[in-house]
Design a protein around this motif. Structure first.
Motif, mmCIF file in Angstrom:
data_model
loop_
_atom_site.group_PDB
_atom_site.id
_atom_site.type_symbol
_atom_site.label_atom_id
_atom_site.label_comp_id
_atom_site.label_asym_id
_atom_site.label_seq_id
_atom_site.Cartn_x
_atom_site.Cartn_y
_atom_site.Cartn_z
ATOM 1 N N ARG A 155 0.814 -1.215 0.000
ATOM 2 C CA ARG A 155 0.000 0.000 0.000
ATOM 3 C C ARG A 155 0.838 1.252 0.000
ATOM 4 O O ARG A 155 1.618 1.495 0.911
ATOM 5 C CB ARG A 155 -0.900 -0.018 1.224
ATOM 6 N N ALA A 156 0.667 2.053 -1.014
ATOM 7 C CA ALA A 156 1.339 3.354 -1.097
ATOM 8 C C ALA A 156 0.322 4.468 -0.919
ATOM 9 O O ALA A 156 0.624 5.517 -0.387
ATOM 10 C CB ALA A 156 2.047 3.495 -2.432
ATOM 11 N N GLU A 157 -0.891 4.211 -1.373
ATOM 12 C CA GLU A 157 -1.961 5.194 -1.277
ATOM 13 C C GLU A 157 -3.281 4.468 -1.423
ATOM 14 O O GLU A 157 -3.317 3.274 -1.665
ATOM 15 C CB GLU A 157 -1.825 6.249 -2.383
ATOM 16 N N GLY A 158 -4.371 5.188 -1.293
ATOM 17 C CA GLY A 158 -5.686 4.585 -1.491
ATOM 18 C C GLY A 158 -6.404 4.311 -0.187
ATOM 19 O O GLY A 158 -5.883 4.539 0.905
ATOM 20 N N ASP A 159 -7.612 3.820 -0.348
ATOM 21 C CA ASP A 159 -8.486 3.596 0.797
ATOM 22 C C ASP A 159 -8.798 2.121 1.035
ATOM 23 O O ASP A 159 -9.743 1.800 1.749
ATOM 24 C CB ASP A 159 -9.806 4.347 0.587
ATOM 25 N N ALA A 160 -8.057 1.228 0.422
ATOM 26 C CA ALA A 160 -8.327 -0.198 0.573
ATOM 27 C C ALA A 160 -8.170 -0.600 2.036
ATOM 28 O O ALA A 160 -7.282 -0.131 2.739
ATOM 29 C CB ALA A 160 -7.376 -1.012 -0.298
ATOM 30 N N ARG A 161 -9.080 -1.461 2.483
ATOM 31 C CA ARG A 161 -9.024 -1.939 3.863
ATOM 32 C C ARG A 161 -9.597 -3.351 3.944
ATOM 33 O O ARG A 161 -10.311 -3.791 3.051
ATOM 34 C CB ARG A 161 -9.778 -1.001 4.786
ATOM 35 N N ILE A 162 -9.272 -4.016 5.024
ATOM 36 C CA ILE A 162 -9.796 -5.354 5.284
ATOM 37 C C ILE A 162 -10.946 -5.195 6.258
ATOM 38 O O ILE A 162 -10.818 -4.525 7.280
ATOM 39 C CB ILE A 162 -8.713 -6.277 5.883
ATOM 40 N N GLU A 163 -12.061 -5.829 5.948
ATOM 41 C CA GLU A 163 -13.248 -5.729 6.792
ATOM 42 C C GLU A 163 -13.678 -7.122 7.224
ATOM 43 O O GLU A 163 -13.646 -8.058 6.434
ATOM 44 C CB GLU A 163 -14.367 -5.065 5.989
ATOM 45 N N VAL A 164 -14.084 -7.252 8.481
ATOM 46 C CA VAL A 164 -14.557 -8.523 9.019
ATOM 47 C C VAL A 164 -16.013 -8.343 9.435
ATOM 48 O O VAL A 164 -16.328 -7.462 10.228
ATOM 49 C CB VAL A 164 -13.718 -8.969 10.239
ATOM 50 N N LYS A 165 -16.902 -9.167 8.877
ATOM 51 C CA LYS A 165 -18.318 -9.128 9.243
ATOM 52 C C LYS A 165 -18.681 -10.469 9.869
ATOM 53 O O LYS A 165 -18.453 -11.518 9.278
ATOM 54 C CB LYS A 165 -19.190 -8.884 8.022
ATOM 55 N N ARG A 166 -19.246 -10.401 11.052
ATOM 56 C CA ARG A 166 -19.633 -11.613 11.758
ATOM 57 C C ARG A 166 -21.140 -11.824 11.667
ATOM 58 O O ARG A 166 -21.903 -10.942 12.015
ATOM 59 C CB ARG A 166 -19.212 -11.511 13.224
ATOM 60 N N GLY A 167 -21.518 -12.994 11.208
ATOM 61 C CA GLY A 167 -22.926 -13.372 11.146
ATOM 62 C C GLY A 167 -23.260 -14.253 12.335
ATOM 63 O O GLY A 167 -22.474 -14.387 13.283
ATOM 64 N N ARG A 168 -24.409 -14.867 12.279
ATOM 65 C CA ARG A 168 -24.832 -15.736 13.384
ATOM 66 C C ARG A 168 -23.935 -16.970 13.511
ATOM 67 O O ARG A 168 -23.588 -17.386 14.601
ATOM 68 C CB ARG A 168 -26.272 -16.154 13.149
ATOM 69 N N THR A 169 -23.572 -17.531 12.355
ATOM 70 C CA THR A 169 -22.727 -18.732 12.396
ATOM 71 C C THR A 169 -21.457 -18.608 11.571
ATOM 72 O O THR A 169 -20.593 -19.468 11.656
ATOM 73 C CB THR A 169 -23.496 -19.966 11.872
ATOM 74 N N ASP A 170 -21.354 -17.556 10.757
ATOM 75 C CA ASP A 170 -20.194 -17.458 9.878
ATOM 76 C C ASP A 170 -19.514 -16.104 10.021
ATOM 77 O O ASP A 170 -20.030 -15.211 10.678
ATOM 78 C CB ASP A 170 -20.585 -17.689 8.417
ATOM 79 N N VAL A 171 -18.351 -16.007 9.411
ATOM 80 C CA VAL A 171 -17.586 -14.765 9.410
ATOM 81 C C VAL A 171 -17.059 -14.559 7.997
ATOM 82 O O VAL A 171 -16.579 -15.501 7.368
ATOM 83 C CB VAL A 171 -16.402 -14.831 10.407
ATOM 84 N N VAL A 172 -17.147 -13.320 7.504
ATOM 85 C CA VAL A 172 -16.675 -12.997 6.163
ATOM 86 C C VAL A 172 -15.551 -11.977 6.277
ATOM 87 O O VAL A 172 -15.714 -10.940 6.909
ATOM 88 C CB VAL A 172 -17.815 -12.422 5.289
ATOM 89 N N VAL A 173 -14.403 -12.300 5.686
ATOM 90 C CA VAL A 173 -13.268 -11.379 5.639
ATOM 91 C C VAL A 173 -13.198 -10.861 4.210
ATOM 92 O O VAL A 173 -13.129 -11.646 3.273
ATOM 93 C CB VAL A 173 -11.950 -12.096 6.015
#
Length: 100
Positions: A41-59
């Motif tokens: 990363r040199a610039e930009g707005d990219a990020r890693i997001e983690v969303k937790r559901g009832r039984t699963d998780v999405v990265v």
């Protein structure tokens, strides 16, 4: 003949130990993905997001150009008529999931 409960997957997925293991794995993947993204990363707005559901998780990799960052792109001419060269994918999430 043995019979398998058709809802066994749901029951197992909701067990506290299984949920904890899934969340722990997702946290490891997210940490490695953040490190992988930080290397490039040199610039930009990219990020890693983690969303937790009832039984699963999405990265996820979140950015306007997330697909191009992850998988790369071919050369093209932008709207201003300027040629933009090809880019190899960084495979930020893919590598994190394999290593994590």
């Amino acid at each position: 003949m043995a019979r398998v409960n058709p809802r066994i997957g749901r029951r197992v997925a909701r067990m506290p130990g299984v949920k904890a293991a899934v969340r722990a794995r997702a946290n490891r993947i997210a940490a490695k993905a953040c490190a992988n993204l930080g290397e490039h990363r040199a610039e930009g707005d990219a990020r890693i997001e983690v969303k937790r559901g009832r039984t699963d998780v999405v990265v996820s990799l979140v950015d306007v150009a997330a697909l191009s960052i992850e998988y790369g792109r071919a050369a093209y001419t932008n709207r201003a008529g300027r040629r933009v060269g090809p880019m190899q994918g960084l495979y930020v999430i893919t590598r994190a999931a394999r290593e994590g």
